[in-house]
Every structure is written in structure tokens, then in C-alpha cells.
Motif scaffolding. Structure first.
Motif, PDB file in Angstrom:
ATOM      1  N   UNK A  60       0.837  -1.211   0.000  1.00  0.00           N
ATOM      2  CA  UNK A  60       0.000   0.000   0.000  1.00  0.00           C
ATOM      3  C   UNK A  60       0.871   1.259   0.000  1.00  0.00           C
ATOM      4  N   UNK A  61       1.760   1.446   0.982  1.00  0.00           N
ATOM      5  CA  UNK A  61       2.579   2.673   0.938  1.00  0.00           C
ATOM      6  C   UNK A  61       3.532   2.712  -0.241  1.00  0.00           C
ATOM      7  N   UNK A  62       4.060   1.562  -0.637  1.00  0.00           N
ATOM      8  CA  UNK A  62       5.015   1.539  -1.741  1.00  0.00           C
ATOM      9  C   UNK A  62       4.365   1.977  -3.045  1.00  0.00           C
ATOM     10  N   UNK A  99      -2.431   6.747   6.279  1.00  0.00           N
ATOM     11  CA  UNK A  99      -1.052   7.087   6.635  1.00  0.00           C
ATOM     12  C   UNK A  99      -0.208   7.344   5.387  1.00  0.00           C
ATOM     13  N   UNK A 100      -0.414   6.558   4.341  1.00  0.00           N
ATOM     14  CA  UNK A 100       0.324   6.761   3.097  1.00  0.00           C
ATOM     15  C   UNK A 100      -0.039   8.101   2.455  1.00  0.00           C
ATOM     16  N   UNK A 101      -1.321   8.466   2.534  1.00  0.00           N
ATOM     17  CA  UNK A 101      -1.757   9.752   1.982  1.00  0.00           C
ATOM     18  C   UNK A 101      -1.116  10.912   2.739  1.00  0.00           C
ATOM     19  N   UNK A 102      -1.007  10.747   4.062  1.00  0.00           N
ATOM     20  CA  UNK A 102      -0.363  11.794   4.864  1.00  0.00           C
ATOM     21  C   UNK A 102       1.105  11.945   4.477  1.00  0.00           C
ATOM     22  N   UNK A 147       6.082   8.392   6.995  1.00  0.00           N
ATOM     23  CA  UNK A 147       5.241   7.201   7.127  1.00  0.00           C
ATOM     24  C   UNK A 147       5.683   6.301   8.280  1.00  0.00           C
ATOM     25  N   UNK A 148       6.972   6.077   8.453  1.00  0.00           N
ATOM     26  CA  UNK A 148       7.456   5.109   9.445  1.00  0.00           C
ATOM     27  C   UNK A 148       7.028   5.452  10.871  1.00  0.00           C
ATOM     28  N   UNK A 149       7.260   6.669  11.346  1.00  0.00           N
ATOM     29  CA  UNK A 149       6.812   6.967  12.718  1.00  0.00           C
ATOM     30  C   UNK A 149       5.289   6.969  12.865  1.00  0.00           C
TER      31      UNK A 149
END
Length: 528
Positions: free
Chosen positions: A320-322, A452-455, A494-496
Motif C-alpha cells: 500500500x505505501x510503496x 497514513x500513506x496519503x499523509x 510514514x514510518x513513525x
């Protein structure tokens, strides 16, 4: 050859397969870089990509893509009871698959001119003649693919993943060398590389690994009591043609109707899109399959569902994030990889647009790579075959309509829609047959990952508008800097956020992320 015969556990198997797929996809991009540099998106490159339509279809017709998968449960059952009996069964299957693929290949080579018109109906007569020659060079490679897959099945059964991991690397390297060494022959050199790579990488390496390991016994036989049951299991995969298997061929066939260069643009875009699918989804599916097949055989379905749920969750957590980040850097990615030589700025713009259209399907590609194997682990090849065939039939008019109205972009939209439809059909049918335990909590997790990915996407996108990433003066350097800066920004945001709001999803990956992962894990987590 001794190192090729070491057994691996599931974690190491996933790492080996994932590394192999990553390197293979990287080499695939290098191969396409050489092609784009020498030939760009032209009639010659379109012919080369179209030359794989018929050979790949023959491979699919004999369930080549799933041959190892269907063979493993039978070999496991027979060899656990009697190794000699297992080798007799293997010998019969090997003999019949060899007869079938050699016969089909010879017929296809004879009718190559007619088949060329089916593979790329939009090409002119001169291009059709060249496509016919390319077909006759590439077609014999299917003999090596299919017969080699028999030995690969034995290696997977032994949980020896190193030799199968080498096969795609040798294959891609051979294609690159063939194209460079025989560049005076145009794209024909790449075709000879395909043939050599299939022989060495897909047949000889697995064969030698099997012989040097626990040994191999081949018997001259055409009959075995288990053959009928095996054929009944494999038959749905032969008759049913899933959109997941035919998607690339659809892009080539309908791309040929969208004008010169469209087949190449779509091929380049799909190559980039499939990198995360293969590295994450395919690696997870291949590595987990022997283990879930064993659980299914033992009827330990509670554990089976747990393993599947974890595998699907891990795939989605990565993809998803990738996929969101790759959409952000689609233009600089295409520019960095392909924009040189005969591949122009206009080609970059076209390919990047198609890549952005294809990327939303990445998660669905990875999901079905894992879920499809759950059906096979339970020796259900009929359901995916029927669902895949129905989906493909539904997709054809979508491809026709969108190609006619939107040209190459329409082909890409149809491809994305088709894989989404196929994945949804698999999920619904699985839930009806086996319940929803495999999907427990996944939708909730995906929604969180999307948010989270959108952020993380907002600052990563804005960053690309800085003057430092202007492509006018140094297009390749600026592309590299843009990708690096955007990726770093996306990861730092994204990680935090993921560690804070979705700790259960990211902890397995943070544990392997070194000091940074350890730092994030030490932060107090609040249950999401």
C-alpha cells in the motif's frame, strides 16, 4: 553445486526468493533500459514485445505458470510413502509434458505467420514478417521452460530454493548479452538471448541441482495410477485462462491497436509496476506455499488460516505505501531508467502516465499472488480457473471499448480494472467456501495504511516542485535526486506514523530495519 542443495526454512526461503525476484526485476529493467536506449518505443521494440504473446499463451495452455504448484502435492504424497513410486510418477508426468510442449511448439512454428496476425493485429505487413521470424526463434524456449519446471518442482519439494532463485537471473542476463552482442541484427539478438537463457537457466541449472542433491531416477513409462488424478487437477489450469496470467498479453494485443509505440510504453510501465508485486507478493506466495500446502494436507486449518492472514497482512503493509510513493515519483522513475538514446522525453511522459494508471492495481496483484496459492494448497484448481476465465471474458469488451476511446491509456485502465475484479472474485468465493478467517481485520488495516500513506504523500509530492529537481538541465541527475529525496521524505513521515498508529502491522519489519527500527519500537505504542 553443493550450496544449491541446502534446505531452507520459510523465513530464509522468502528472503532468497525475494532477493532473487528483486535482482531479476532489476536485471529486467536493465534489459529494458538497453532496449529503450537502442530502439526506444518504435515499431522494432513493439514487434519484440508482441513476439511473446503466442509463446506465453502456449505456456499458460499447459499450466506452465502453475506447473510446479500442481505437481508438488502429488510428489510429496507419493515420495513420503515410496520414493521409487514417486519417481515413477514424476517420470510419467515429465514424459507427457515433454511430448505435449514439443508437439505444440512445432505446430506453432509451422503456423507462425498466421499466429503473428493474432498476436499483433495492428502491425503492418512488413512488421508481421519480422514478427514471424521472432516467433520462430522464441517458441522453442517454451520446451525448456516446461520441462525445467518439472525439476523445479522437485527442488521446491525438497525446500531447496537456491537453484530456482538463480534461473531468472541467468535468463535475464542471457537476454541482455544476446541483445548487446548481436545488436547489428536489431531486436533479433534479444530473441536469441531468450532461447539461450531458457535452456541454461530454466532447464540445465534445475536439472543439475536435482541430480547433485538427493539424486534423480527417471523411468521409461507412460502410465501411472496417479496420472489421471493429476490431469484432473491440472486440467482447470490448462482450460481456464486467468486475467492474472493473460494481462501482459492483453496489453500487447490491444496495445498494437493503439498506435506505434503503445506496446512498448505499456511494456515499460508494466515492468516498473511489477517490481514491487514480484519482490513482495510473488516472493511471499512462493515461499509460503510449501508450508501452507503441508498444513492443508494435515488438515490443520486453524493454523492454515493464521499463516495466510499473516502473509496477506504483510503483503498489504508493504505494497500500500510503496504503490502510493511510486505514483508520486512515476515521472522521474521512468526518466531515470529509460530516457536516453532513442527513448525521448515524449516517450517518458507517455510511459509515466500509463504507470500511474497501473499502480493502483499493485496491492491487488500482490494479494491474489498469495490468495491464489491458498486454493492450490487445498487442491482446488477449479475455482481460480473458472473465476479467472469468467473475469477474462468480462475484461475483453472492457479492453476493446477503452482502447477504442482512450488508446494506450484505455488499455492501462482496463488492465487495472480487470485485476481488481479478479481479486474481488477470488475473495468472495473463498469467503463463501471457507469462511472469512483468512481476511480477518485486513480491510481495517488497509484503510489505516491508505490514510497514513496519503499523509506521507503530501510533503513527498510538494518536495518535487523545488527548483533543485528541475529536469531541464540535468534530467537523469535531477530524476535520481528527486526519487531519493521523495523516498526519504515519505519514509521519515510514514514510518513513525505507522509505528504510532499501526504497531502490529509494522513491528515485524521494524525488527529488521536496524537501529532506526529499534528506535521506533522503543517508543510507547498506543493500541490503534
Amino acid at each position: 553445486m553443493g550450496f544449491l542443495n541446502r534446505r531452507q526454512q520459510m523465513g530464509w526461503a522468502a528472503l532468497i526468493i525475494g532477493t532473487s525476484v528483486f535482482l531479476s526485476r532489476f536485471m529486467g529493467l536493465v534489459r529494458d533500459k538497453v532496449i529503450s536506449y537502442l530502439f526506444g518505443a518504435t515499431n522494432e521494440s513493439d514487434i519484440y514485445f508482441a513476439a511473446f504473446v503466442i509463446p506465453d499463451f502456449i505456456n499458460y495452455l499447459l499450466a506452465g505458470g502453475y506447473f510446479s504448484i500442481t505437481l508438488i502435492p502429488f510428489l510429496a504424497d507419493l515420495m513420503n510413502r515410496d520414493r521409487d513410486e514417486g519417481w515413477r510418477f514424476f517420470s510419467v508426468v515429465f514424459t507427457w509434458i515433454s511430448i505435449a510442449i514439443v508437439t505444440l511448439t512445432c505446430i506453432a512454428m509451422w503456423f507462425a505467420p498466421e499466429l503473428a496476425r493474432i498476436a499483433a493485429p495492428g502491425l503492418n505487413p512488413e512488421a508481421m514478417e519480422r514478427l514471424t521470424r521472432f516467433l520462430r526463434i522464441i517458441l522453442p524456449a517454451q520446451v525448456f521452460f516446461l520441462t525445467g519446471s518439472c525439476f523445479t518442482a522437485v527442488l521446491y519439494l525438497r525446500k531447496q530454493f537456491l537453484a530456482p532463485a538463480l534461473t531468472p537471473l541467468i535468463y535475464n542476463l542471457s537476454i541482455i548479452l544476446g541483445g548487446i552482442l548481436l545488436k547489428s541484427k536489431g531486436m533479433e539478438g534479444f530473441c536469441w538471448g531468450v532461447l539461450a537463457g531458457a535452456l541454461v537457466g530454466n532447464l540445465l541449472v534445475p536439472l543439475l541441482a536435482v541430480r547433485q542433491g538427493e539424486g534423480m531416477r527417471l523411468y521409461p513409462a507412460l502410465r501411472h495410477p496417479g496420472l489421471k488424478r493429476y490431469i484432473l487437477l491440472a486440467l482447470p489450469l490448462m482450460l481456464g485462462q486467468s486475467i492474472a496470467m493473460l494481462d501482459e498479453q492483453m496489453l500487447r494485443v490491444f496495445g498494437s491497436l493503439a498506435g506505434i509505440g503503445a506496446v512498448s510504453w505499456l511494456a515499460y510501465a508494466r515492468r516498473i509496476m511489477m517490481v514491487p508485486v514480484s519482490v513482495v507478493g510473488q516472493a511471499a506466495g512462493v515461499a509460503s506455499y510449501p508450508f501452507i500446502a503441508e498444513l492443508a494436507a494435515k488438515k490443520e486449518f486453524a493454523r492454515f488460516h493464521e499463516v495466510m492472514n499473516n502473509a496477506l497482512r504483510n503483503v498489504l503493509t508493504l505494497l500500500v505505501p510503496l504503490s502510493v510513493w511510486m505514483a508520486i515519483v512515476s515521472e522521474p522513475t521512468v526518466r531515470l531508467i529509460f530516457q536516453q538514446g532513442h527513448f525521448t522525453l515524449a516517450d517518458t511522459a507517455q510511459t509515466a502516465t500509463l504507470l500511474r494508471i497501473l499502480l493502483p492495481a499493485v496491492c491487488f496483484w500482490g494479494f491474489q499472488q498469495v490468495l491464489g496459492r491458498a486454493f492450490y494448497a487445498r487442491q482446488d484448481t477449479l475455482s481460480p480457473a473458472v473465476l479467472g476465465t469468467v473475469t477474462t471474458l468480462c475484461a475483453v469488451p472492457i479492453f476493446l471499448f477503452l482502447t477504442r476511446h482512450l488508446q494506450a491509456q484505455g488499455v492501462a485502465v482496463a488492465s487495472t480494472a480487470a485485476i481488481v475484479l479478479y481479486t474481488a472474485a477470488l475473495c468472495l468465493w473463498w469467503a463463501r467456501r471457507h469462511g472469512g478467517a483468512v481476511f480477518s481485520g485486513l480491510l481495517h488495516d488497509v484503510l489505516k495504511l491508505v490514510v497514513l500513506s496519503s499523509a506521507a504523500a503530501v510533503p513527498s509530492t510538494l518536495l518535487l516542485y523545488l527548483p533543485a529537481f528541475d529536469a531541464s538541465s540535468h534530467p537523469l541527475l535531477s530524476a535520481f535526486l528527486a526519487i531519493s529525496a521523495s523516498g526519504l521524505c515519505f519514509g521519515l513521515v510514514f514510518a513513525p506514523l505507522a509505528a504510532r498508529f499501526t504497531p502490529a502491522l509494522v513491528q515485524p519489519f521494524l525488527k529488521k530495519a536496524g537501529p532506526l527500527g529499534a528506535l521506533l519500537m522503543r517508543r510507547p505504542f498506543t493500541p490503534a
